[in-house]
Scaffold this motif. Structure first.
Motif, PDB file in Angstrom:
ATOM      1  N   TYR A 197     -32.465  -3.926 -24.493  1.00 63.76           N
ATOM      2  CA  TYR A 197     -31.683  -4.074 -23.265  1.00 63.76           C
ATOM      3  C   TYR A 197     -30.307  -3.422 -23.407  1.00 63.76           C
ATOM      4  N   PRO A 198     -29.808  -2.788 -22.329  1.00 63.73           N
ATOM      5  CA  PRO A 198     -28.444  -2.235 -22.351  1.00 63.73           C
ATOM      6  C   PRO A 198     -27.410  -3.358 -22.438  1.00 63.73           C
ATOM      7  N   PRO A 199     -26.202  -3.068 -22.878  1.00 67.74           N
ATOM      8  CA  PRO A 199     -25.146  -4.092 -22.940  1.00 67.74           C
ATOM      9  C   PRO A 199     -24.823  -4.636 -21.544  1.00 67.74           C
ATOM     10  N   GLY A 200     -24.499  -5.914 -21.495  1.00 70.30           N
ATOM     11  CA  GLY A 200     -24.043  -6.523 -20.247  1.00 70.30           C
ATOM     12  C   GLY A 200     -25.146  -7.062 -19.365  1.00 70.30           C
ATOM     13  N   PHE A 220     -26.277   2.956 -21.711  1.00 71.29           N
ATOM     14  CA  PHE A 220     -25.965   2.778 -23.135  1.00 71.29           C
ATOM     15  C   PHE A 220     -24.732   3.572 -23.560  1.00 71.29           C
TER      16      PHE A 220
END
Length: 535
Positions: A197-200, A220
């Motif tokens: 999963y991407p950050p946030g 990313f």
């Protein structure tokens, strides 16, 4: 009728009845080849370089799984081309444990610690060549299993080329060549991968990736983590159009195709077709740990090899899964059956490309059969006319032996479940000529003996006895040629060699044994005293 003659004719009758039993009904007993029945002809080439990359990916997965099980920390395992990989972000304090693991798993590879936190491994050339060779053999075996599962009768699957990297496939009588081609070519390599999963991201279960690679990279910060790769998914929208989604997935798979025990078509919770599978005990243990770690998150089911990988579905993990799972993918019943078939037969460890494809229609096959039968009947009629006119009543003897010869050839083809091809019909026609040739040699020898003043019975005995050696020599030399045709020839040439070989062996029986007994029967019916012979 004398007793010795009685058992000899009993043997002939038994052979005739056995041949009739083996050939009847002919439409079920005699299998027609591609050129007579119609079907698909496919020539494929194995991309051996993709097989080496596949072996590299399996090695990355195996090492990544073991490093996780042994609590060896690292940031990612990254392939460098098709024969090298790099472990990045390894803990320098665990260097000896990493070295021991690599020595245990890839002892023949060249391994170096490029930096305190970076390990690099290179596949040796001899291993790469062995992997390429094994990929060809495995592809052949897997393709045969898939074709057998389709129920194709008498298929031809064989390697060609200097290194055997080409695979010739002939499928007689296939009604749906596109389906057969899809089942044969698809590598069917199954993998379960965790989503990176991407950050946030707050709501893992409802997150869905963008439709382009660039959009995913932006999530990313412009660069994917070392442990992540992008794999597309093709989505069919309600209006029938398609759309792509690019999933960021962990490079190290939780489950790979060889971890499957079995796969079969089933139904999901809504009654739609799906594919269920069972895993090995070791894979089930890894799957349980992975699903426990990803509760409430998505995991992707990936099919394919190399750049052709594609996400089939990415369900949310709602409970811990052990050694059983299900694949959703908006399948039809036929698609679910085909996918289960491909998974059961095993993955093809290389990309296959079709370099030649032909479809032979059944109408063309019927025309070939009609032409072949017409040629055989015309040749037979010509031989019959010549033998009866030239040798008179003795010619009828040869015609009876010739009819029995054809019956024996067809009976042998039915008994051995051999495939009759157009060259095979040519071999049958050639056999007719060679069988008559044996009778001609015998009859001419009998004529010579009669001219020398021998009695009829003595002339027949001398004719058969002295012509036998010549007939045997002629047939043995032809059998040697047929043996090499069968050994080194391809499908149609093999069919010609088989028919020719069976025909020659049958002609030895009919022209020498049966024809001789017919003369003996004539002598017996005439009271044993024969002064003249119609020859």
């Amino acid at each position: 009728m004398p007793r010795p003659l009685l058992w000899k004719f009993g043997l002939i009758v038994a052979v005739v009845l056995g041949s009739v039993y083996c050939v009847y009904p002919p439409q079920e007993r005699i299998h027609l080849g591609l050129d007579l029945r119609g079907g698909s002809h496919i020539l494929m080439e194995v991309d051996t370089e993709s097989a080496v990359r596949f072996e590299l990916d399996l090695t990355l997965t195996r090492i990544g799984q073991l490093m996780k099980e042994r609590s060896l920390r690292y940031e990612g395992i990254v392939p460098l081309g098709t024969r090298r990989f790099e472990i990045r972000g390894a803990d320098p304090a665990q260097a000896e444990a990493v070295r021991a693991l690599l020595r245990e798993q890839i002892s023949t590879w060249f391994v170096e610690q490029a930096e305190p936190a970076v390990w690099r491994a290179t596949m040796p050339e001899d291993l790469a060549q062995s992997v390429a060779h094994n990929a060809i053999e495995t592809s052949l075996k897997t393709i045969r299993q898939r074709i057998d599962a389709l129920g194709v009768r008498e298929p031809l699957v064989q390697s060609q080329g200097l290194r055997g990297q080409r695979i010739l496939i002939q499928l007689p009588g296939v009604e749906d060549p596109e389906r057969a081609k899809d089942i044969i070519v698809d590598p069917a390599l199954l993998e379960w991968k965790a989503v990176s999963y991407p950050p946030g991201i707050a709501d893992y279960g409802n997150w869905f990736p963008p439709a382009s690679r660039e959009a995913v990279l932006q999530l990313f910060g412009g660069r994917l983590p070392d442990d992540t790769e992008l794999v597309p998914q093709r989505l069919v929208l309600a209006d029938g159009t398609t759309q792509s989604a690019w999933w960021p997935l962990k490079r190290v798979s939780v489950v790979v195709g060889r971890d499957l025990v079995r796969a079969y078509r089933s139904q999901d919770a809504w009654g739609s077709p799906a594919v269920s599978f069972e895993l090995t005990q070791d894979a089930g243990r890894r799957f349980r740990v992975a699903t426990q770690e990803n509760l409430g998150r998505k995991m992707a089911i990936v099919l394919g090899i190399g750049e052709d990988k594609e996400v089939v579905s990415a369900p949310v993990i709602e409970d811990v899964i052990r050694d059983q799972g299900i694949i959703h993918g908006n399948f039809t019943i036929q698609e679910a059956e085909d996918l289960a078939l491909k998974l059961r037969s095993g993955a093809i460890p290389a990309k296959l490309s079709i370099i030649e494809e032909r479809t032979v229609g059944p109408s063309l096959g019927r025309d070939s059969i009609r032409a072949g039968v017409s040629a055989a009947l015309s040749g037979f009629a010509g031989v019959l006319l010549f033998m009866v006119v030239y040798y008179r009543l003795a010619g009828v003897n040869a015609v009876v032996a010739l009819l029995l010869n054809v019956l024996l050839v067809l009976g042998a083809l039915g008994y051995f479940q051999a495939t009759l091809t157009l060259p095979g019909i040519a071999g049958l026609i050639l056999t007719i000529g060679m069988a008559v040739d044996s009778n001609v040699l015998i009859f001419e020898r009998i004529r010579e003996e009669l001219r020398l003043g021998k009695t009829v019975r003595s002339a027949v005995e001398q004719g058969f006895g002295r012509a036998f050696t010549t007939i045997l020599d002629c047939n043995v030399t032809t059998l040697v040629a047929a043996f090499f045709l069968f050994t080194y020839g391809t499908g149609p040439v093999k069919g010609f060699a088989v028919t020719l070989t069976v025909g020659l062996m049958a002609s030895m029986f009919t022209a020498v044994f049966v024809s001789r007994q017919l003369f003996e029967l004539g002598f017996a019916l005439r009271g044993g005293r024969v002064e003249t012979l119609s020859i």
